[in-house]
Design a protein around this motif. Structure first.
Motif, short mmCIF file in Angstrom:
data_model
loop_
_atom_site.label_atom_id
_atom_site.label_comp_id
_atom_site.label_asym_id
_atom_site.label_seq_id
_atom_site.Cartn_x
_atom_site.Cartn_y
_atom_site.Cartn_z
N TRP A 1 0.81 -1.21 0.00
CA TRP A 1 0.00 0.00 0.00
C TRP A 1 0.85 1.27 0.00
O TRP A 1 0.41 2.31 -0.48
CB TRP A 1 -0.92 0.02 1.22
CG TRP A 1 -2.13 -0.85 1.08
CD1 TRP A 1 -2.22 -2.02 0.39
CD2 TRP A 1 -3.41 -0.63 1.66
NE1 TRP A 1 -3.47 -2.54 0.50
CE2 TRP A 1 -4.23 -1.71 1.29
CE3 TRP A 1 -3.95 0.36 2.48
CZ2 TRP A 1 -5.57 -1.82 1.68
CZ3 TRP A 1 -5.27 0.25 2.89
CH2 TRP A 1 -6.06 -0.83 2.49
N THR B 1 -0.57 2.52 -6.25
CA THR B 1 -1.84 2.39 -6.97
C THR B 1 -2.82 1.52 -6.18
O THR B 1 -4.02 1.80 -6.13
CB THR B 1 -1.60 1.77 -8.36
OG1 THR B 1 -0.71 2.61 -9.09
CG2 THR B 1 -2.90 1.62 -9.13
N THR B 2 -2.30 0.49 -5.55
CA THR B 2 -3.14 -0.38 -4.72
C THR B 2 -3.78 0.41 -3.58
O THR B 2 -4.96 0.22 -3.26
CB THR B 2 -2.30 -1.53 -4.13
OG1 THR B 2 -1.73 -2.28 -5.20
CG2 THR B 2 -3.15 -2.44 -3.26
N VAL C 1 -4.43 3.66 -3.55
CA VAL C 1 -5.43 4.57 -4.11
C VAL C 1 -6.73 3.83 -4.40
O VAL C 1 -7.82 4.32 -4.10
CB VAL C 1 -4.89 5.24 -5.39
CG1 VAL C 1 -5.98 6.07 -6.07
CG2 VAL C 1 -3.68 6.13 -5.06
N GLU C 2 -6.62 2.64 -4.94
CA GLU C 2 -7.81 1.83 -5.20
C GLU C 2 -8.51 1.46 -3.89
O GLU C 2 -9.75 1.47 -3.81
CB GLU C 2 -7.42 0.58 -5.98
CG GLU C 2 -6.95 0.87 -7.40
CD GLU C 2 -6.40 -0.37 -8.09
OE1 GLU C 2 -6.25 -1.41 -7.42
OE2 GLU C 2 -6.14 -0.29 -9.31
N ALA C 3 -7.74 1.15 -2.86
CA ALA C 3 -8.31 0.81 -1.56
C ALA C 3 -9.04 2.01 -0.97
O ALA C 3 -10.11 1.87 -0.36
CB ALA C 3 -7.23 0.33 -0.62
N TYR C 4 -8.46 3.19 -1.15
CA TYR C 4 -9.10 4.42 -0.66
C TYR C 4 -10.47 4.61 -1.30
O TYR C 4 -11.46 4.88 -0.62
CB TYR C 4 -8.20 5.62 -0.95
CG TYR C 4 -8.81 6.95 -0.61
CD1 TYR C 4 -8.93 7.35 0.73
CD2 TYR C 4 -9.28 7.80 -1.59
CE1 TYR C 4 -9.50 8.57 1.05
CE2 TYR C 4 -9.84 9.02 -1.27
CZ TYR C 4 -9.95 9.40 0.05
OH TYR C 4 -10.53 10.62 0.38
N ARG C 5 -10.53 4.45 -2.61
CA ARG C 5 -11.82 4.60 -3.31
C ARG C 5 -12.82 3.57 -2.82
O ARG C 5 -14.00 3.87 -2.64
CB ARG C 5 -11.59 4.47 -4.82
CG ARG C 5 -10.81 5.63 -5.42
CD ARG C 5 -10.43 5.34 -6.85
NE ARG C 5 -9.68 6.46 -7.43
CZ ARG C 5 -8.94 6.36 -8.53
NH1 ARG C 5 -8.84 5.21 -9.17
NH2 ARG C 5 -8.30 7.42 -8.99
N ARG C 6 -12.35 2.35 -2.60
CA ARG C 6 -13.25 1.28 -2.16
C ARG C 6 -13.78 1.56 -0.76
O ARG C 6 -14.98 1.40 -0.49
CB ARG C 6 -12.51 -0.05 -2.20
CG ARG C 6 -13.36 -1.26 -1.83
CD ARG C 6 -12.63 -2.55 -2.14
NE ARG C 6 -11.40 -2.72 -1.37
CZ ARG C 6 -10.17 -2.61 -1.87
NH1 ARG C 6 -10.00 -2.32 -3.16
NH2 ARG C 6 -9.11 -2.78 -1.11
#
Length: 271
Positions: free
Chosen positions: A206, A215-216, A218-223
């Motif tokens: 992360w 990038t992982t 950032v994707e986790a933040y959006r989720r």
């Protein structure tokens, strides 16, 4: 909606009137007022449930305030000071807004708050159990507080589901958009605890070793934000259209935000 009701709630942390009322109740110093005011809905608790419910604070920071604050002010006195200080702050900040505008906003916001689902939401439930005031300024603040803590409880659940602890959540956020200089001292984590959290997040992919989000991450933040939003939706579904409430709250949020520092650990953007 969060950006519109959070500034109304947050006057209890940043407005001078709020600090004055806490101090008058015997709670001198910012953190005594903060922890007593926010935790009083749970009764004269020790640090453990507050560490769990507030999530982002270092346990040692919480333990410095609790249970000592209850020797200075009872939970009832802290709640009274909290509401009185918030109302005084809002009356000053919203002085240019008509009383009919305030009353309508308070009524619609309280309708949403009273429809909040509280299963598994300790702070949201405890604040919802308080009587909803008749005074429009107090009603506006109380409704904003219920909705704020309701959303916060859901956000903590999303973070826990993602396998994060309190320090990791902050270290991760500091790699995205907020600064470590703002978050770490405000929540009381030591440099060693912070470095350890970065190390664990680096192992998960992360954060880079320097603490920058991948990038992982950032994707986790959006989720996680999407899950938080989803968990907070029932009050707005119950209200139906939010168009009128947005119209009413926008000038109120802008006025209340004058009491909030531009850079703050809540991560509240300008309205």
């Amino acid at each position: 909606m969060w950006t519109l009701f959070e500034p109304l709630h947050a006057v209890t942390y940043f407005a001078p009137e709020a600090r004055e009322h806490f101090e008058a109740a015997g709670l001198r110093g910012f953190w005594r007022g903060y922890f007593a005011g926010r935790a009083a809905v749970l009764g004269p608790v020790g640090p453990a449930p507050v560490v769990a419910a507030f999530f982002g604070f270092a346990p040692t920071t919480v333990a410095r305030a609790l249970p000592d604050v209850w020797s200075r002010a009872t939970p009832a006195a802290a709640l009274q000071a909290r509401q009185a200080g918030a109302v005084a702050a809002l009356r000053g900040l919203l002085a240019g807004v008509g009383t009919e505008h305030i009353a309508e906003a308070a009524e619609l916001l309280s309708q949403a708050a009273l429809a909040a689902d509280t299963a598994g939401r300790v702070l949201g439930a405890a604040n919802l159990a308080l009587p909803m005031p008749d005074d429009p300024y107090a009603r506006l603040w109380q409704a904003a507080t219920v909705l704020r803590e309701h959303r916060g409880d859901g956000h903590v659940a999303a973070l826990v589901t993602a396998g994060l602890d309190g320090c990791e959540a902050l270290a991760w956020r500091s790699g995205l958009d907020l600064s470590r200089e703002t978050l770490q001292p405000a929540r009381g984590w030591t440099d060693e605890e912070w470095a350890s959290a970065i190390g664990r997040l680096h192992q998960r992919g992360w954060l880079t070793s320097a603490g920058t989000a991948t990038t992982t991450a950032v994707e986790a933040y959006r989720r996680i934000e999407a899950l938080t939003d989803e968990a907070a939706m029932r009050p707005w579904h119950a209200l139906g259209s939010t168009d009128r409430l947005v119209e009413l709250l926008t000038p109120l949020a802008r006025a209340a935000a004058r009491s909030i520092p531009a850079i703050n650990p809540i991560g509240l953007p300008r309205v």
